[in-house]
Design an enzyme around this catalytic site. Structure first.
Site, PDB file in Angstrom:
ATOM      1  N   ARG A  54      60.925   2.352   7.152  1.00 55.95           N
ATOM      2  CA  ARG A  54      59.954   3.472   7.440  1.00 55.95           C
ATOM      3  C   ARG A  54      59.942   3.095   9.059  1.00 55.95           C
ATOM      4  NH1 ARG A  54      55.557   5.844   8.945  1.00 55.95           N
ATOM      5  NH2 ARG A  54      55.893   8.151   8.981  1.00 55.95           N
ATOM      6  N   LYS A  95      52.525  -0.944  13.279  1.00 53.34           N
ATOM      7  CA  LYS A  95      51.168  -0.966  13.832  1.00 53.34           C
ATOM      8  C   LYS A  95      50.376  -2.242  14.043  1.00 53.34           C
ATOM      9  CE  LYS A  95      52.323   2.368   9.393  1.00 53.34           C
ATOM     10  NZ  LYS A  95      52.063   2.354   7.976  1.00 53.34           N
TER      11      LYS A  95
HETATM   12  N1  HH2 Z   1      52.541   5.265   7.600  1.00 51.11           N
HETATM   13  C1  HH2 Z   1      52.444   6.091   8.273  1.00 51.11           C
HETATM   14  C2  HH2 Z   1      52.667   7.440   8.339  1.00 51.11           C
HETATM   15  N2  HH2 Z   1      52.951   8.050   6.831  1.00 51.11           N
HETATM   16  N3  HH2 Z   1      54.313   7.455   5.039  1.00 51.11           N
HETATM   17  C3  HH2 Z   1      54.798   6.518   3.709  1.00 51.11           C
HETATM   18  N4  HH2 Z   1      54.959   6.393   3.342  1.00 51.11           N
HETATM   19  N5  HH2 Z   1      54.858   4.807   5.085  1.00 51.11           N
HETATM   20  C4  HH2 Z   1      53.662   4.462   5.675  1.00 51.11           C
HETATM   21  O1  HH2 Z   1      53.938   2.937   5.568  1.00 51.11           O
HETATM   22  C5  HH2 Z   1      53.485   5.490   6.224  1.00 51.11           C
HETATM   23  C6  HH2 Z   1      53.691   7.146   6.080  1.00 51.11           C
HETATM   24  C7  HH2 Z   1      51.142   5.679   9.732  1.00 51.11           C
HETATM   25  O2  HH2 Z   1      52.808   6.229  10.429  1.00 51.11           O
HETATM   26  P1  HH2 Z   1      52.455   7.374  11.790  1.00 51.11           P
HETATM   27  O3  HH2 Z   1      53.896   8.802  10.082  1.00 51.11           O
HETATM   28  O4  HH2 Z   1      53.466   6.741  12.799  1.00 51.11           O
HETATM   29  O5  HH2 Z   1      51.810   7.663  11.934  1.00 51.11           O
HETATM   30  P2  HH2 Z   1      50.674   8.786  11.910  1.00 51.11           P
HETATM   31  O6  HH2 Z   1      50.141   8.692  10.333  1.00 51.11           O
HETATM   32  O7  HH2 Z   1      49.390   8.681  13.103  1.00 51.11           O
HETATM   33  O8  HH2 Z   1      51.635  10.388  12.482  1.00 51.11           O
END
Ligand code: HH2
Length: 258
Positions: free
Chosen positions: A239, A203
């Site tokens: 995660r 992040k």
């Molecule tokens: N962060 C993201 C998405 N889902 N779910 C949980 N429980 N906790 C988190 O910190 C979290 C999450 C964002 O990361 P990512 O899925 O890599 O990116 P994007 O939302 O751009 O697909």
């Protein structure tokens, strides 16, 4: 928890796993590398994102879930009941709802009707605007109060408490300092009595910490450092996008701290 985003625009792996066959390969690799579960998502929630309609989210994730069924333990990263229901039919074991059951009035029923686990995450505002000017009097006590309220709501809606985990929502309406304070004071969240999920992986706060105020991502090394710190403060589920590196680091941390 490994992350596989079947999206064109996720902040770190956007486009990389947009093709279902690539996403399936990535999920299998994460399982082999030591992930306990793989979080499959069809909608980016990065700062500034607009969201997609359920039909498009289903189009992205269903082929991946069909291929992984019975082979890789899957979590579905969605705020939509229609997507959660289909994913649960296809064997998903956990619903990861970044809106903590506030995004879709049917989500609590969809989860409660199954025997799935549920992750309730804190977010201030909504993805489109959440990083504009996040403010708290005390970020940790406000996040704890929110998660406690959402836990009570979910249990009231018929989801057994022992199936629910909580997540402070790193980067969701939070400054760099808010994100690190949440990890530093994680015991105030584990005190709620449920397993805590932390998703600091890649992040932008990690890139900003290392001196780039315009960073949109963070390095692998910084991600691992944050995950080990979160583990030491009591996180149960990390995660992450880079499973092997985190599994190795966490095994060493576990051996040293045990
Ligand atoms: N962060 C993201 C998405 N889902 N779910 C949980 N429980 N906790 C988190 O910190 C979290 C999450 C964002 O990361 P990512 O899925 O890599 O990116 P994007 O939302 O751009 O697909």
């Amino acid at each position: 928890m490994g992350v596989v985003n079947v999206t064109p625009d996720s902040f770190f792996d956007g486009g990389v796993n947009a093709d279902p066959a690539t996403a399936v390969t990535a999920a299998r690799r994460m399982l082999a590398e030591g992930a306990a579960i793989v979080d499959v998502g069809g909608e980016s929630t990065r700062p500034g994102s607009e969201g997609v309609v359920p039909e498009e989210e289903l189009r992205r994730v269903v082929p991946v879930l069909e291929s992984l069924q019975g082979e890789v333990p899957v979590s579905i990263d969605t705020a939509k009941a229609a997507v959660a229901r289909r994913a649960l039919q296809l064997g998903a074991e956990l619903v990861n709802d970044v809106t903590a059951l506030r995004g879709d009035p049917e989500m609590a029923e969809a989860v409660g009707a199954s025997d799935a686990y549920l992750c309730l995450m804190h977010m201030q505002g909504e993805p489109r605007t959440m990083q504009a000017d996040p403010r708290y009097d005390d970020v940790v006590s406000e996040v704890a109060a929110f998660l406690e309220e959402r836990l009570t709501f979910a249990v009231g809606a018929g989801i057994p408490e022992e199936r629910i985990c909580l997540d402070p929502g790193i980067g969701f309406g939070k400054t760099v300092e808010h994100n690190f304070e949440l990890v530093r004071r994680l015991p105030e969240l584990t005190a709620l009595g449920r397993p805590v999920v932390v998703g600091f992986s890649r992040k932008s706060s990690l890139g900003k910490l290392l001196g780039d105020p315009e960073a949109t991502t963070g390095t692998l090394a910084a991600s691992v450092g944050a995950a080990v710190a979160a583990y030491e403060r009591g996180a149960t589920i990390l995660r992450v996008h880079d499973v092997r590196d985190h599994v190795e680091a966490l095994l060493a941390a576990q051996a040293a701290l045990a």
